[in-house]
Design a protein around this motif. Structure first.
Motif, short mmCIF file in Angstrom:
data_model
loop_
_atom_site.label_atom_id
_atom_site.label_comp_id
_atom_site.label_asym_id
_atom_site.label_seq_id
_atom_site.Cartn_x
_atom_site.Cartn_y
_atom_site.Cartn_z
N UNK A 86 0.86 -1.19 0.00
CA UNK A 86 0.00 0.00 0.00
C UNK A 86 0.89 1.23 0.00
N UNK A 87 0.81 2.01 -1.05
CA UNK A 87 1.70 3.16 -1.21
C UNK A 87 1.23 4.35 -0.39
N UNK A 88 2.19 4.99 0.29
CA UNK A 88 1.91 6.26 0.96
C UNK A 88 1.54 7.27 -0.12
N UNK A 89 0.55 8.14 0.12
CA UNK A 89 0.13 9.08 -0.93
C UNK A 89 1.26 10.01 -1.36
N UNK A 90 1.48 10.08 -2.66
CA UNK A 90 2.50 11.00 -3.17
C UNK A 90 2.05 12.43 -2.89
N UNK A 91 2.93 13.22 -2.35
CA UNK A 91 2.58 14.58 -1.96
C UNK A 91 3.35 15.59 -2.80
N UNK A 92 2.80 16.78 -2.90
CA UNK A 92 3.44 17.87 -3.62
C UNK A 92 3.95 18.91 -2.63
N UNK A 93 4.80 19.78 -3.12
CA UNK A 93 5.31 20.85 -2.27
C UNK A 93 4.19 21.74 -1.77
N UNK A 94 3.19 21.95 -2.62
CA UNK A 94 2.05 22.80 -2.23
C UNK A 94 1.26 22.15 -1.10
N UNK A 95 1.07 20.83 -1.17
CA UNK A 95 0.36 20.13 -0.10
C UNK A 95 1.12 20.23 1.22
N UNK A 96 2.43 20.07 1.17
CA UNK A 96 3.23 20.14 2.38
C UNK A 96 3.20 21.56 2.96
N UNK A 97 3.23 22.56 2.09
CA UNK A 97 3.19 23.95 2.56
C UNK A 97 1.89 24.22 3.32
N UNK A 98 0.79 23.61 2.87
CA UNK A 98 -0.50 23.79 3.55
C UNK A 98 -0.51 23.14 4.93
N UNK A 99 0.30 22.09 5.09
CA UNK A 99 0.36 21.41 6.39
C UNK A 99 1.15 22.21 7.42
N UNK A 132 12.62 19.51 12.86
CA UNK A 132 12.35 18.21 12.23
C UNK A 132 10.86 18.15 11.92
N UNK A 133 10.54 17.62 10.75
CA UNK A 133 9.16 17.59 10.28
C UNK A 133 8.69 16.16 10.06
N UNK A 134 7.45 15.89 10.42
CA UNK A 134 6.83 14.59 10.22
C UNK A 134 5.48 14.79 9.53
N UNK A 135 5.22 13.97 8.52
CA UNK A 135 3.91 13.96 7.87
C UNK A 135 3.38 12.53 7.93
N UNK A 136 2.19 12.38 8.47
CA UNK A 136 1.58 11.06 8.63
C UNK A 136 0.14 11.14 8.17
N UNK A 137 -0.51 9.98 8.05
CA UNK A 137 -1.88 9.96 7.55
C UNK A 137 -2.79 9.14 8.46
N UNK A 138 -3.22 9.70 9.58
CA UNK A 138 -4.25 9.03 10.38
C UNK A 138 -5.62 9.35 9.78
N UNK A 139 -6.52 8.40 9.85
CA UNK A 139 -7.89 8.61 9.37
C UNK A 139 -7.94 9.00 7.89
N UNK A 140 -6.91 8.65 7.12
CA UNK A 140 -6.93 8.94 5.69
C UNK A 140 -6.59 10.37 5.33
N UNK A 141 -6.28 11.21 6.30
CA UNK A 141 -5.98 12.61 6.04
C UNK A 141 -4.57 12.94 6.52
N UNK A 142 -3.80 13.62 5.67
CA UNK A 142 -2.43 13.96 6.03
C UNK A 142 -2.40 15.02 7.13
N UNK A 143 -1.50 14.81 8.08
CA UNK A 143 -1.27 15.81 9.13
C UNK A 143 0.23 16.05 9.22
N UNK A 144 0.60 17.28 9.58
CA UNK A 144 2.01 17.62 9.70
C UNK A 144 2.36 18.02 11.11
N UNK A 145 3.52 17.59 11.55
CA UNK A 145 4.03 17.94 12.88
C UNK A 145 5.45 18.48 12.71
N UNK A 146 5.70 19.64 13.29
CA UNK A 146 7.06 20.17 13.27
C UNK A 146 7.51 20.43 14.70
#
Length: 222
Positions: A86-99, A132-146
């Motif tokens: 199961x592939x982790x969703x490919x993300x874009x720079x714009x998506x990460x900036x929103x997180x 340090x930055x972490x991006x994970x996907x609980x509940x099907x939605x990406x979340x970011x932690x810095x």
């Protein structure tokens, strides 16, 4: 020909690989056939226990692990699992900036170099800001932690439970108790692999990751 249906997440693949490696070592180093068969049983039990709700075709794929005997079979089996990852969703720079909207000068990792099949979480370090930055996907939605990180040389990572180069990673929780004051502040710290690629190759259980995300952002894993 039926196209394989992905059902193995990265940490589960790592767990299977660990079990397969145990069996391969037993086959190569143990002379007592009863001991080898005991290892086979243990490998079969552990893998099937990790996938309690699999369909029949998926069970057949998993059960092959405990039947392997030769070096070629072990290597081929792990390779044969790749279409089921199961592939982790490919993300874009714009998506990460929103997180990370408050970080106007967010330094991003090289997204083109990531093999998303072998990713449980995205993690990267910005040395210039000691973050340090972490991006994970609980509940099907990406979340970011810095959070801040302090290099700590060698230690045990709280996510993959392996001895590696780690840093003390501390993030400020976004969730507050119902009666908390407006200036409520709580930081959660853990020792984490500095190299997330290494961590993603070793992590076999997401319990600690889910707990950490829940504590920081208040998100629950389904």
């Amino acid at each position: 020909m039926v196209k394989p249906f992905p059902f193995i997440r990265n940490h589960q693949y790592n767990f299977i690989k660990k079990q397969v490696d145990l069996l391969e070592r037993a086959c190569n180093s143990v002379t007592d056939p009863k001991v080898v068969e005991s290892v086979r049983y243990s490998v079969h039990f552990n893998i099937m226990e990790a996938f309690p709700d699999t369909a029949e075709l998926q069970r057949q794929v998993l059960e092959k692990a405990s039947t392997l005997r030769t070096e070629g079979e072990f290597r081929h089996y792990l390779h044969s699992l790749e279409p089921y990852l199961v592939q982790f969703p490919e993300v874009t720079g714009k998506q990460l900036a929103k997180l990370f909207p408050k970080n106007k000068k967010l330094k991003l990792p090289d997204l083109t170099a990531i093999d998303y099949r072998h990713v449980t979480y995205l993690g990267w370090v910005d040395i210039a800001t000691n973050k340090l930055f972490i991006v994970y996907r609980p509940d099907g939605q990406l979340v970011g932690i810095e959070g801040r990180y302090i290099p700590a040389n060698k230690g045990v990572c709280f996510l993959c439970n392996r001895h590696a180069e780690v840093a003390l990673f501390s993030a400020v929780t976004r969730s507050k108790p119902a009666n908390a004051s407006s200036d409520y502040y709580k930081a959660i710290g853990n020792y984490l692999c500095v190299d997330s690629e290494v961590c993603n190759k070793n992590i076999t259980d997401v319990t600690a990751l889910v707990k950490f995300v829940r504590e920081v952002v208040g998100t629950h894993e389904s």
